[in-house]
Design a protein around this motif. Structure first.
Motif, PDB file in Angstrom:
ATOM      1  N   ASN A   1      53.274  22.522  46.154  1.00 29.91           N
ATOM      2  CA  ASN A   1      53.060  23.628  45.228  1.00 29.91           C
ATOM      3  C   ASN A   1      54.379  24.176  44.693  1.00 29.91           C
ATOM      4  O   ASN A   1      54.481  25.341  44.365  1.00 29.91           O
ATOM      5  CB  ASN A   1      52.274  24.753  45.910  1.00 29.91           C
ATOM      6  CG  ASN A   1      50.833  24.381  46.161  1.00 29.91           C
ATOM      7  OD1 ASN A   1      50.260  23.591  45.427  1.00 29.91           O
ATOM      8  ND2 ASN A   1      50.245  24.931  47.187  1.00 29.91           N
ATOM      9  N   LYS A   2      55.377  23.321  44.597  1.00 28.56           N
ATOM     10  CA  LYS A   2      56.687  23.747  44.077  1.00 28.56           C
ATOM     11  C   LYS A   2      56.684  23.649  42.555  1.00 28.56           C
ATOM     12  O   LYS A   2      56.111  22.731  41.984  1.00 28.56           O
ATOM     13  CB  LYS A   2      57.796  22.863  44.646  1.00 28.56           C
ATOM     14  CG  LYS A   2      57.967  23.016  46.145  1.00 28.56           C
ATOM     15  CD  LYS A   2      59.126  22.164  46.626  1.00 28.56           C
ATOM     16  CE  LYS A   2      59.202  22.096  48.111  1.00 28.56           C
ATOM     17  NZ  LYS A   2      59.646  23.266  48.778  1.00 28.56           N
ATOM     18  N   TYR A   3      57.352  24.605  41.930  1.00 23.78           N
ATOM     19  CA  TYR A   3      57.421  24.608  40.465  1.00 23.78           C
ATOM     20  C   TYR A   3      58.165  23.374  39.965  1.00 23.78           C
ATOM     21  O   TYR A   3      59.191  22.976  40.504  1.00 23.78           O
ATOM     22  CB  TYR A   3      58.148  25.864  39.954  1.00 23.78           C
ATOM     23  CG  TYR A   3      58.467  25.759  38.493  1.00 23.78           C
ATOM     24  CD1 TYR A   3      57.490  25.949  37.537  1.00 23.78           C
ATOM     25  CD2 TYR A   3      59.743  25.409  38.066  1.00 23.78           C
ATOM     26  CE1 TYR A   3      57.770  25.810  36.193  1.00 23.78           C
ATOM     27  CE2 TYR A   3      60.032  25.274  36.718  1.00 23.78           C
ATOM     28  CZ  TYR A   3      59.045  25.475  35.793  1.00 23.78           C
ATOM     29  OH  TYR A   3      59.325  25.320  34.462  1.00 23.78           O
ATOM     30  N   GLU A   4      57.609  22.773  38.921  1.00 26.11           N
ATOM     31  CA  GLU A   4      58.262  21.683  38.195  1.00 26.11           C
ATOM     32  C   GLU A   4      58.071  21.955  36.715  1.00 26.11           C
ATOM     33  O   GLU A   4      57.047  22.499  36.302  1.00 26.11           O
ATOM     34  CB  GLU A   4      57.634  20.332  38.567  1.00 26.11           C
ATOM     35  CG  GLU A   4      57.826  19.979  40.028  1.00 26.11           C
ATOM     36  CD  GLU A   4      57.028  18.740  40.440  1.00 26.11           C
ATOM     37  OE1 GLU A   4      56.097  18.337  39.708  1.00 26.11           O
ATOM     38  OE2 GLU A   4      57.330  18.193  41.496  1.00 26.11           O
ATOM     39  N   ARG A   5      59.032  21.580  35.924  1.00 23.24           N
ATOM     40  CA  ARG A   5      58.958  21.830  34.480  1.00 23.24           C
ATOM     41  C   ARG A   5      57.677  21.229  33.880  1.00 23.24           C
ATOM     42  O   ARG A   5      57.107  21.777  32.928  1.00 23.24           O
ATOM     43  CB  ARG A   5      60.187  21.260  33.788  1.00 23.24           C
ATOM     44  CG  ARG A   5      60.271  21.612  32.323  1.00 23.24           C
ATOM     45  CD  ARG A   5      61.613  21.247  31.744  1.00 23.24           C
ATOM     46  NE  ARG A   5      62.581  22.296  31.978  1.00 23.24           N
ATOM     47  CZ  ARG A   5      62.818  23.287  31.126  1.00 23.24           C
ATOM     48  NH1 ARG A   5      62.161  23.338  30.002  1.00 23.24           N
ATOM     49  NH2 ARG A   5      63.717  24.198  31.390  1.00 23.24           N
ATOM     50  N   SER A   6      57.206  20.140  34.435  1.00 19.50           N
ATOM     51  CA  SER A   6      55.985  19.496  33.920  1.00 19.50           C
ATOM     52  C   SER A   6      54.750  20.384  34.085  1.00 19.50           C
ATOM     53  O   SER A   6      53.727  20.149  33.428  1.00 19.50           O
ATOM     54  CB  SER A   6      55.767  18.151  34.608  1.00 19.50           C
ATOM     55  OG  SER A   6      55.594  18.321  36.000  1.00 19.50           O
ATOM     56  N   ASP A   7      54.815  21.413  34.914  1.00 14.67           N
ATOM     57  CA  ASP A   7      53.681  22.333  35.088  1.00 14.67           C
ATOM     58  C   ASP A   7      53.396  23.128  33.817  1.00 14.67           C
ATOM     59  O   ASP A   7      52.309  23.689  33.663  1.00 14.67           O
ATOM     60  CB  ASP A   7      53.956  23.329  36.228  1.00 14.67           C
ATOM     61  CG  ASP A   7      54.131  22.662  37.572  1.00 14.67           C
ATOM     62  OD1 ASP A   7      53.744  21.483  37.719  1.00 14.67           O
ATOM     63  OD2 ASP A   7      54.662  23.325  38.492  1.00 14.67           O
ATOM     64  N   LEU A   8      54.357  23.137  32.899  1.00 12.48           N
ATOM     65  CA  LEU A   8      54.175  23.890  31.656  1.00 12.48           C
ATOM     66  C   LEU A   8      53.037  23.333  30.809  1.00 12.48           C
ATOM     67  O   LEU A   8      52.572  23.999  29.888  1.00 12.48           O
ATOM     68  CB  LEU A   8      55.481  23.923  30.855  1.00 12.48           C
ATOM     69  CG  LEU A   8      56.629  24.683  31.524  1.00 12.48           C
ATOM     70  CD1 LEU A   8      57.910  24.538  30.696  1.00 12.48           C
ATOM     71  CD2 LEU A   8      56.285  26.140  31.728  1.00 12.48           C
ATOM     72  N   ILE A   9      52.569  22.148  31.148  1.00 15.45           N
ATOM     73  CA  ILE A   9      51.402  21.593  30.445  1.00 15.45           C
ATOM     74  C   ILE A   9      50.202  22.523  30.578  1.00 15.45           C
ATOM     75  O   ILE A   9      49.343  22.576  29.703  1.00 15.45           O
ATOM     76  CB  ILE A   9      51.062  20.171  30.946  1.00 15.45           C
ATOM     77  CG1 ILE A   9      50.002  19.535  30.056  1.00 15.45           C
ATOM     78  CG2 ILE A   9      50.535  20.187  32.347  1.00 15.45           C
ATOM     79  CD1 ILE A   9      50.396  18.220  29.520  1.00 15.45           C
ATOM     80  N   ALA A  10      50.188  23.280  31.658  1.00 12.99           N
ATOM     81  CA  ALA A  10      49.082  24.221  31.877  1.00 12.99           C
ATOM     82  C   ALA A  10      49.033  25.281  30.772  1.00 12.99           C
ATOM     83  O   ALA A  10      47.962  25.812  30.479  1.00 12.99           O
ATOM     84  CB  ALA A  10      49.232  24.899  33.228  1.00 12.99           C
ATOM     85  N   LEU A  11      50.153  25.555  30.146  1.00 10.91           N
ATOM     86  CA  LEU A  11      50.164  26.576  29.098  1.00 10.91           C
ATOM     87  C   LEU A  11      49.375  26.132  27.876  1.00 10.91           C
ATOM     88  O   LEU A  11      48.765  26.950  27.205  1.00 10.91           O
ATOM     89  CB  LEU A  11      51.596  26.936  28.714  1.00 10.91           C
ATOM     90  CG  LEU A  11      52.413  27.564  29.848  1.00 10.91           C
ATOM     91  CD1 LEU A  11      53.808  27.904  29.362  1.00 10.91           C
ATOM     92  CD2 LEU A  11      51.717  28.776  30.411  1.00 10.91           C
ATOM     93  N   SER A  12      49.376  24.842  27.582  1.00  9.61           N
ATOM     94  CA  SER A  12      48.583  24.368  26.445  1.00  9.61           C
ATOM     95  C   SER A  12      47.099  24.507  26.766  1.00  9.61           C
ATOM     96  O   SER A  12      46.300  24.826  25.888  1.00  9.61           O
ATOM     97  CB  SER A  12      48.923  22.916  26.104  1.00  9.61           C
ATOM     98  OG  SER A  12      48.634  22.065  27.172  1.00  9.61           O
ATOM     99  N   ILE A  13      46.732  24.333  28.004  1.00 15.64           N
ATOM    100  CA  ILE A  13      45.339  24.536  28.435  1.00 15.64           C
ATOM    101  C   ILE A  13      45.014  26.027  28.390  1.00 15.64           C
ATOM    102  O   ILE A  13      43.983  26.449  27.876  1.00 15.64           O
ATOM    103  CB  ILE A  13      45.132  23.977  29.857  1.00 15.64           C
ATOM    104  CG1 ILE A  13      45.386  22.476  29.872  1.00 15.64           C
ATOM    105  CG2 ILE A  13      43.747  24.323  30.389  1.00 15.64           C
ATOM    106  CD1 ILE A  13      45.538  21.884  31.254  1.00 15.64           C
ATOM    107  N   TYR A  14      45.919  26.845  28.895  1.00 14.55           N
ATOM    108  CA  TYR A  14      45.765  28.287  28.964  1.00 14.55           C
ATOM    109  C   TYR A  14      45.631  28.888  27.565  1.00 14.55           C
ATOM    110  O   TYR A  14      44.801  29.753  27.335  1.00 14.55           O
ATOM    111  CB  TYR A  14      46.962  28.873  29.709  1.00 14.55           C
ATOM    112  CG  TYR A  14      47.116  30.363  29.607  1.00 14.55           C
ATOM    113  CD1 TYR A  14      46.293  31.232  30.328  1.00 14.55           C
ATOM    114  CD2 TYR A  14      48.114  30.923  28.806  1.00 14.55           C
ATOM    115  CE1 TYR A  14      46.456  32.589  30.236  1.00 14.55           C
ATOM    116  CE2 TYR A  14      48.284  32.286  28.727  1.00 14.55           C
ATOM    117  CZ  TYR A  14      47.452  33.120  29.433  1.00 14.55           C
ATOM    118  OH  TYR A  14      47.617  34.478  29.345  1.00 14.55           O
ATOM    119  N   GLU A  15      46.423  28.406  26.621  1.00 18.71           N
ATOM    120  CA  GLU A  15      46.431  28.974  25.280  1.00 18.71           C
ATOM    121  C   GLU A  15      45.181  28.582  24.477  1.00 18.71           C
ATOM    122  O   GLU A  15      44.824  29.254  23.532  1.00 18.71           O
ATOM    123  CB  GLU A  15      47.713  28.568  24.548  1.00 18.71           C
ATOM    124  CG  GLU A  15      48.920  29.271  25.143  1.00 18.71           C
ATOM    125  CD  GLU A  15      50.243  28.707  24.670  1.00 18.71           C
ATOM    126  OE1 GLU A  15      50.251  27.708  23.910  1.00 18.71           O
ATOM    127  OE2 GLU A  15      51.277  29.237  25.090  1.00 18.71           O
TER     128      GLU A  15
END
Length: 91
Positions: free
Chosen positions: A75-89
């Motif tokens: 559960n460590k942050y990785e830059r690739s987690d930002l993909i969730a923002l496209s889902i979130y938006e």
């Protein structure tokens, strides 16, 4: 706590030595980020998220955290987690 440890290990030192040590400990503490214990994965994730994304919001950080929790692995942050923002938006 570090200052108490210093006091315990330096009996016989002067009051002036103690004041100097205290100021040094405070200075070093400000330079270092306090480690977060492993059971606080959410806090670690959010801190790492903001270290990498100063322009993002807490809502976006939480969206990425929820996405990451749903994946296998760590559960460590990785830059690739930002993909969730496209889902979130899209919601």
């Amino acid at each position: 706590m570090p200052f108490q440890k210093w006091l315990k290990n330096n009996s016989g030192k002067t009051y002036s030595d103690a004041i100097e040590a205290y100021h040094e400990i405070i200075k070093n503490k400000k330079l270092q980020k306090n480690p977060i214990d492993s059971q606080f994965q959410y806090n670690t994730y959010i801190r790492d998220f903001f270290n990498d994304n100063k322009d993002k919001t807490l809502k976006q950080a939480i969206a990425c955290w929820k996405y990451k929790k749903g994946l296998r692995g760590n559960n460590k942050y990785e830059r690739s987690d930002l993909i969730a923002l496209s889902i979130y938006e899209r919601k």
